[in-house]
Design an enzyme around this catalytic site. Sequence first.
Site, PDB file in Angstrom:
ATOM      1  N   GLU A  49      -2.822  -8.994   2.606  1.00  0.00           N
ATOM      2  CA  GLU A  49      -3.277  -9.660   3.837  1.00  0.00           C
ATOM      3  C   GLU A  49      -4.784  -9.537   4.032  1.00  0.00           C
ATOM      4  OE1 GLU A  49      -1.853  -6.755   3.635  1.00  0.00           O
ATOM      5  OE2 GLU A  49      -2.602  -5.389   5.179  1.00  0.00           O
ATOM      6  N   HIS A  87      -3.932  -4.519  -0.377  1.00  0.00           N
ATOM      7  CA  HIS A  87      -3.528  -5.185   0.861  1.00  0.00           C
ATOM      8  C   HIS A  87      -3.611  -6.695   0.662  1.00  0.00           C
ATOM      9  CE1 HIS A  87      -3.288  -1.732   3.599  1.00  0.00           C
ATOM     10  NE2 HIS A  87      -4.143  -1.190   2.750  1.00  0.00           N
ATOM     11  N   CYS A 103       0.845  -1.203   0.000  1.00  0.00           N
ATOM     12  CA  CYS A 103       0.000   0.000   0.000  1.00  0.00           C
ATOM     13  C   CYS A 103       0.878   1.251   0.000  1.00  0.00           C
ATOM     14  CB  CYS A 103      -0.986  -0.040   1.167  1.00  0.00           C
ATOM     15  SG  CYS A 103      -2.362   1.096   0.941  1.00  0.00           S
TER      16      CYS A 103
END
Lengths: 252, 214
Positions: free
Chosen positions: B189, B187, B79
């Site tokens: 994750e 992102h 990011c």
Amino acid sequence: MLTKRIIPCLDVKDGRVVKGVQFLGLRDAGDPVELSTFYDQEGADELVFLDISASHEGRKTMIDVVEEVAGTLAIPFTVGGGINALEDMRAILRAGADKVSLNTAAVKRPELITEGADYFGSQCIVVAIDAKYDESLGSWRVYTHGGRNSTALEVKAWAREVVERGAGEILLTSMDQDGAKTGFDLALTEAVNEVVSVPVIASGGAGAGEHFPPVFQQSNADAALAASIFHYKETSVAEVKKLLDEQGVVVR
Amino acid sequence: MIGIIDYGMGNLHSVSKAMERLGLSYFISPYVEELKEADGLILPGVGSFKDAMNILEADGLAPFIREWSQADRPLLGICLGMQLLFEESEENGTTQGLNLLPGRVRRFRGVTEAGEAYKVPHMGWNLLTFWQPEHTLLQNTAPGHVYFVHSFVVEVKSRDILIATCTYDVEVPAVVGQNATMGTQFHPEKSSQLGMAMLENFGNFVAQEVKARG
């Protein structure tokens, strides 16, 4: 192309998911972690956890829940309910939530939105607006305290203000439609969507899978949130997405 | 061991929890002396480019990360962490970045060329187009949706560094990289299986590099 999001909402009280989650095949229907995994696998784009604990202990437990959910869930999630101060936001975000949702506290002290946005970034500040149509006003009025108290605020003006103050997203609940199961409030959603530059999540009124396409096609919402319809398995996230796809609404 | 750079601007919890889920060993540290011992680095980040660069410069992390990347050691920016890898950003005036990849960061205009307004931030799930499917991060994956939240976008100066993109008014560099320095605008994750697969690929790449270095 950016897809439209489907967001199941879970009410959490003292660390447990409440309000009639009726799932077969789960070991424990009240376990937030198990339920979030379930929704993730079904294709939910995001989750919202609403903390409805009344006690201080309940709120503390929520932090543990957030941590545990963050440890297993690989999609974003928002936590709302009882967030009154920068400290509350910090605790929840540190525990691993992606966004916090402010409601009553933002109406009481709008500076809280600005403080949160300045400190953590607009992308993690959601402002939840509970709206109810008011004949005399000729528009929608903002309610607080879970819809119990009316305010002097008009919804569109308030929506504009929260965005100016740094809200990155609006979670818009129609109190007129909430629980009615006759569909989302398209007029309200469109009215707010027209005056703000941030994503709008429509909430309140979903009673069937068929209620989802119009909220995207007619009122151009960015996301739609629902609770009981998913919890009671009246439809599923996967079914809703299939329906949306068939009707040309782009979903994941 | 992967070192996650803690400079006070990232949601470290979500990245570290993802590492745990993948069974990748990691540590979090703000100190160059400790991070230096890592086999690979992750630069996370949420917030303002300018604030982030100020902290990285003040803490001596910026020169360390530059040297790390120039020595061709594994580095993954996520990011804002990806944007920091570029030359500069127009956020709050012009701020110099880490200058490891060719390009600059600018705000989404919020209005299309046809004059139509669109929403900023670019928030939600968007579909990736793979330009370099053989890249380390894309091993054993297929193009799918990943989760973005950002108001600024990179304009690359060379298409050679574009590994995957998506479209949000403009072409959004979603995965970029050159040698062992790489980044994702989204992102990973928070991007379900596809994002987790990319993190796992980075972990595997770090492990290979350890082997190769003996």
